[in-house]
Design an enzyme around this catalytic site. Structure first.
Site, short mmCIF file in Angstrom:
data_model
loop_
_atom_site.label_atom_id
_atom_site.label_comp_id
_atom_site.label_asym_id
_atom_site.label_seq_id
_atom_site.Cartn_x
_atom_site.Cartn_y
_atom_site.Cartn_z
N GLU A 103 0.84 -1.19 0.00
CA GLU A 103 0.00 0.00 0.00
C GLU A 103 0.87 1.24 0.00
OE1 GLU A 103 -3.47 -0.39 2.69
OE2 GLU A 103 -3.12 1.70 3.24
N ASP A 105 0.23 5.25 0.75
CA ASP A 105 -0.85 6.08 1.30
C ASP A 105 -0.62 7.56 1.29
OD1 ASP A 105 -2.38 3.95 2.19
OD2 ASP A 105 -1.39 3.87 4.14
N GLU A 107 -3.06 10.34 3.08
CA GLU A 107 -4.29 10.51 3.84
C GLU A 107 -4.29 11.91 4.42
OE1 GLU A 107 -5.32 6.05 5.34
OE2 GLU A 107 -4.34 7.35 6.80
N HIS A 120 -0.78 12.62 5.97
CA HIS A 120 -0.18 11.41 6.51
C HIS A 120 0.26 10.54 5.34
CE1 HIS A 120 -0.20 7.98 9.43
NE2 HIS A 120 -0.51 7.30 8.36
N GLU A 132 5.58 5.83 8.71
CA GLU A 132 4.79 7.06 8.61
C GLU A 132 5.66 8.30 8.57
OE1 GLU A 132 4.54 4.86 11.10
OE2 GLU A 132 2.54 3.99 11.00
N ASP A 196 -12.11 8.48 16.18
CA ASP A 196 -11.48 7.82 17.32
C ASP A 196 -9.96 8.04 17.34
OD1 ASP A 196 -11.55 6.33 14.95
OD2 ASP A 196 -11.34 4.41 15.99
N TRP A 197 -9.35 8.47 16.21
CA TRP A 197 -7.89 8.71 16.24
C TRP A 197 -7.41 9.89 15.40
CZ3 TRP A 197 -5.52 8.55 11.48
CH2 TRP A 197 -6.20 7.86 10.45
N GLY A 201 -5.12 13.25 18.02
CA GLY A 201 -5.07 11.97 18.71
C GLY A 201 -6.43 11.42 19.15
N ARG A 276 10.27 4.26 19.45
CA ARG A 276 9.44 3.30 18.75
C ARG A 276 10.24 2.12 18.22
NH1 ARG A 276 5.93 5.17 13.64
NH2 ARG A 276 5.14 3.10 13.14
C1 LIG Z 1 -4.83 20.09 14.22
O1 LIG Z 1 -4.41 21.29 14.82
C2 LIG Z 1 -3.65 21.12 15.99
C3 LIG Z 1 -3.37 22.51 16.55
O2 LIG Z 1 -2.77 23.34 15.58
C4 LIG Z 1 -2.37 20.34 15.66
O3 LIG Z 1 -1.65 20.10 16.86
C5 LIG Z 1 -2.72 19.04 14.96
O4 LIG Z 1 -1.53 18.40 14.53
C6 LIG Z 1 -3.59 19.30 13.76
N1 LIG Z 1 -3.92 18.13 12.97
C7 LIG Z 1 -4.56 17.05 13.43
C8 LIG Z 1 -4.89 16.02 12.42
O5 LIG Z 1 -4.87 16.86 14.60
#
Ligand SMILES: *[C@@H]1O[C@H](CO)[C@@H](O)[C@H](O)[C@H]1NC(C)=O
Length: 290
Positions: A103, A105, A107, A120, A132, A196-197, A201, A276
Site C-alpha cells: 500500500e 498512502d 491521507e 499522513h 509514517e 477515534d484517532w 489523537g 518506537r
Molecule cells: C490540528 O491542529 C492542531 C493545533 O494546531 C495540531 O496540533 C494538529 O496536529 C492538527 N492536525 C490534526 C490532524 O490533529
C-alpha cells in the site's frame, strides 16, 4: 528516403506518441473508476472530469480504479472539506489485495476550523507498514484544488504535492528493506469518519451538525499499463512503452525541494522516533539519500 524527410517522420511519430501519452494521462472518472460505497454519497460530475465524496453521520463514501497497475504515475486534483473537518479522513492511496498486501498512502486528516490538516503518508510492503511521515501543507487544501501525485516505479516511490516532491521512498531491497514490486495495486479514494484517532489523537470529535462533509476530486490522471485484474498484470518486468515516470527520480532541484518540505513542513518522521524502534532505527533511515 532523405535525412530531412526521415527527421520529419520521426518528429511526426514523436508528436503522435506524445499526444497518445497525454490522452492516457487525462483520465475520466466515468471510464476509470467505480464508486464502491456510500449509497449515493459519491457523485461523478462534469461529464467525468470531477467526482465528489461526502460524509454524514450514517456513512462516508469512496471509489476505486477499475484497473490494477503494476507501477505507474497517479495524479489527482483534490479540494478537501472546509471549515471544521475534525474527525474526517480523506484518502488517495494505492493498495494491492490479499494477504501481506502492499500500500502507498496519502491521507488527509481533518481539523478544527482554522487548524491545519495533517498529510499522513505511509508505505506498506508485504503487509508491513510502520513508515509514517506526516506533513503540514504550505497552503489551505480546502480553499482550492491542488495536485497530489504518487509515482511508483521499480526504483522508488515519490509523493508529490503540486509537483513538489514531499517524500521519496527508495527501493533498498538489496539492504533487506521490503519494497512493493510484485503486487499490482488499485487507486482507492475515500472520505470517512475516523474521529477515534484522526484529529489531535482522537480528542477532537466530528461535529455532525456541520455534515455533510464534502471533498472534491478532479482530473484524475493515470500513466501506467492498466490490467483488468491483478493476475493480468503479469510480472514486474517493464516491458511497456518508455514514459518519464518509469525512471523518474529527483534532479538537483527536486532534491532541494524535498529537503525544503522535510525541513519546514514535516511534523512526524518514523525515522527519528527512536523510542518506537528500541532495536535501532530502520535500515532505510540510516542513510538519507534522495
Ligand atoms: C490540528 O491542529 C492542531 C493545533 O494546531 C495540531 O496540533 C494538529 O496536529 C492538527 N492536525 C490534526 C490532524 O490533529
Amino acid at each position: 528516403m532523405g535525412n530531412v524527410s526521415k527527421t520529419h517522420r520521426n518528429l511526426a511519430l514523436l508528436c503522435i506518441s506524445m499526444a497518445l501519452a497525454a490522452t492516457i494521462a487525462a483520465g475520466n472518472f466515468n471510464r476509470d473508476v467505480d464508486i464502491t460505497w456510500g449509497d449515493g454519497r459519491a457523485k461523478i460530475v462534469d461529464g467525468g472530469r470531477g467526482l465528489s465524496l461526502s460524509l454524514d453521520q450514517y456513512s462516508g463514501s469512496g471509489f476505486q480504479s477499475k484497473n490494477y497497475y503494476l507501477f505507474g504515475r497517479f495524479d489527482v486534483l483534490m479540494k478537501l472539506a472546509p471549515g471544521n473537518s475534525a474527525g474526517t479522513v480523506t484518502t488517495f492511496f494505492l493498495a494491492s489485495e490479499g494477504p501481506s498486501h502492499d500500500e502507498i498512502d496519502f491521507e488527509f486528516l481533518g481539523n478544527s476550523s482554522g487548524e491545519p490538516y495533517t498529510v499522513h503518508t505511509n508505505v506498506y510492503s508485504q503487509g508491513k507498514g510502520d513508515k509514517e511521515q506526516q506533513f503540514r501543507l504550505w497552503f489551505d487544501p480546502s480553499a482550492a484544488f491542488h495536485k497530489y501525485s504518487i509515482v511508483w516505479n521499480p526504483h522508488r516511490i515519490i509523493f508529490m504535492v503540486d509537483d513538489i516532491p514531499m517524500r521519496v521512498f527508495n527501493n533498498e531491497a538489496a539492504s533487506g528493506v521490503p519494497f512493493p514490486t510484485s503486487k499490482p495495486m488499485r487507486i482507492i479514494c475515500s472520505l470517512w469518519n475516523a474521529d477515534d484517532w484522526a484529529t489531535q489523537g482522537g480528542r477532537v470529535k466530528t461535529d455532525w451538525s456541520k455534515a455533510p462533509f464534502t471533498a472534491h476530486y478532479r482530473n484524475i490522471g493515470i500513466s501506467g499499463r492498466p490490467c483488468g485484474s491483478a493476475a493480468a498484470c503479469g510480472s514486474g518486468v517493464d516491458t511497456f512503452s518508455n514514459e518519464a515516470w518509469q525512471t523518474q527520480g529527483l534532479d538537483a532541484s527536486g532534491r532541494n525541494r524535498v529537503r525544503w518540505v522535510q525541513q519546514k513542513h514535516m511534523i512526524y518522521n518514523y525515522c527519528t522516533d527512536r523510542p518506537r524502534f528500541p532495536q535501532g532505527i530502520p535500515v532505510e533511515c540510516r542513510r538519507s539519500r534522495f
